[in-house]
Design a protein around this motif. Structure first.
Motif, PDB file in Angstrom:
ATOM      1  N   GLN A   5      30.757   1.789 -10.769  1.00 45.09           N
ATOM      2  CA  GLN A   5      30.366   1.022 -12.058  1.00 45.09           C
ATOM      3  C   GLN A   5      31.177   2.150 -13.364  1.00 45.09           C
ATOM      4  O   GLN A   5      30.968   3.268 -13.322  1.00 45.09           O
ATOM      5  CB  GLN A   5      28.997   1.296 -12.524  1.00 45.09           C
ATOM      6  CG  GLN A   5      28.330   0.839 -13.839  1.00 45.09           C
ATOM      7  CD  GLN A   5      26.974   0.527 -14.053  1.00 45.09           C
ATOM      8  OE1 GLN A   5      26.186   1.116 -13.263  1.00 45.09           O
ATOM      9  NE2 GLN A   5      26.732  -0.380 -14.660  1.00 45.09           N
ATOM     10  N   GLU A  36      30.228  -3.564 -15.831  1.00 45.21           N
ATOM     11  CA  GLU A  36      29.279  -3.768 -14.737  1.00 45.21           C
ATOM     12  C   GLU A  36      29.796  -3.083 -13.323  1.00 45.21           C
ATOM     13  O   GLU A  36      30.835  -2.682 -13.164  1.00 45.21           O
ATOM     14  CB  GLU A  36      29.492  -5.268 -14.566  1.00 45.21           C
ATOM     15  CG  GLU A  36      29.031  -6.376 -15.557  1.00 45.21           C
ATOM     16  CD  GLU A  36      27.468  -6.201 -15.668  1.00 45.21           C
ATOM     17  OE1 GLU A  36      27.016  -6.562 -16.754  1.00 45.21           O
ATOM     18  OE2 GLU A  36      26.865  -6.593 -14.710  1.00 45.21           O
ATOM     19  N   ARG A  37      28.856  -3.201 -12.407  1.00 44.01           N
ATOM     20  CA  ARG A  37      29.167  -2.438 -11.028  1.00 44.01           C
ATOM     21  C   ARG A  37      30.016  -3.573 -10.463  1.00 44.01           C
ATOM     22  O   ARG A  37      29.902  -4.890 -10.532  1.00 44.01           O
ATOM     23  CB  ARG A  37      27.901  -2.348 -10.438  1.00 44.01           C
ATOM     24  CG  ARG A  37      26.841  -1.392 -10.626  1.00 44.01           C
ATOM     25  CD  ARG A  37      25.818  -0.824  -9.781  1.00 44.01           C
ATOM     26  NE  ARG A  37      24.909  -0.073 -10.277  1.00 44.01           N
ATOM     27  CZ  ARG A  37      23.952   0.509  -9.646  1.00 44.01           C
ATOM     28  NH1 ARG A  37      23.550  -0.098  -8.763  1.00 44.01           N
ATOM     29  NH2 ARG A  37      23.080   1.636 -10.083  1.00 44.01           N
ATOM     30  N   GLU A  38      30.949  -3.206  -9.773  1.00 40.06           N
ATOM     31  CA  GLU A  38      31.933  -3.901  -9.066  1.00 40.06           C
ATOM     32  C   GLU A  38      32.089  -3.194  -7.430  1.00 40.06           C
ATOM     33  O   GLU A  38      31.892  -2.030  -7.224  1.00 40.06           O
ATOM     34  CB  GLU A  38      33.465  -3.983  -9.635  1.00 40.06           C
ATOM     35  CG  GLU A  38      33.920  -2.682  -9.889  1.00 40.06           C
ATOM     36  CD  GLU A  38      35.291  -2.855 -10.314  1.00 40.06           C
ATOM     37  OE1 GLU A  38      35.696  -3.796 -10.974  1.00 40.06           O
ATOM     38  OE2 GLU A  38      36.316  -1.807 -10.369  1.00 40.06           O
ATOM     39  N   ALA A  52      34.679   6.239 -12.773  1.00 39.84           N
ATOM     40  CA  ALA A  52      33.365   5.357 -12.524  1.00 39.84           C
ATOM     41  C   ALA A  52      32.399   6.410 -11.855  1.00 39.84           C
ATOM     42  O   ALA A  52      32.673   7.443 -11.162  1.00 39.84           O
ATOM     43  CB  ALA A  52      33.670   4.164 -12.029  1.00 39.84           C
TER      44      ALA A  52
END
Length: 119
Positions: free
Chosen positions: A37, A42-44, A90
């Motif tokens: 993230q 957004e989280r990916e 991230a």
């Protein structure tokens, strides 16, 4: 039940390498993987593998630079990150789930480890 514990995050210069580790307390499902993230995003999905390493997946942004591997004896999954870019900055989360849903709806999540890539 599975408790996931990540380690290996930190600060690295662009172009450098870093390896993340994640150990699970229990092997409940067929695969392990990583999400990330970035700040304000957004989280990916990043990468995933089955325990036998016969099936692996990578997100497009990391293909060719990141490698996921697994040590069955230690119940541990690794993410070797090379040629790091500032956009790789991230919080990286370890996940554990059936392979059919590890890229979309992981069941178990680790607490996350920060990776910061400086330019």
């Amino acid at each position: 039940q599975a408790h996931l514990t990540e380690s290996g995050g930190g600060l690295v210069h662009a172009g450098g390498s870093l390896r993340l580790s994640c150990q699970t307390s229990g092997r409940v499902f067929s695969s392990m993987g990583w999400f990330r993230q970035p700040p304000g995003q957004e989280r990916e999905f990043v990468a995933a593998t089955t325990w036998d390493a016969e099936t692996t997946y990578y997100g497009d942004p990391v293909k060719g630079r990141f490698t996921i591997s697994i040590d069955n004896g230690k119940n541990t999954v690794y993410l070797q990150m090379s040629t790091l870019k500032p956009e790789d900055t991230a919080v990286y989360f370890c996940v554990h789930a059936p392979i059919v849903q590890v890229r979309t709806r992981p069941t178990y999540w680790g607490q996350g480890t920060q990776v910061t890539v400086s330019s």
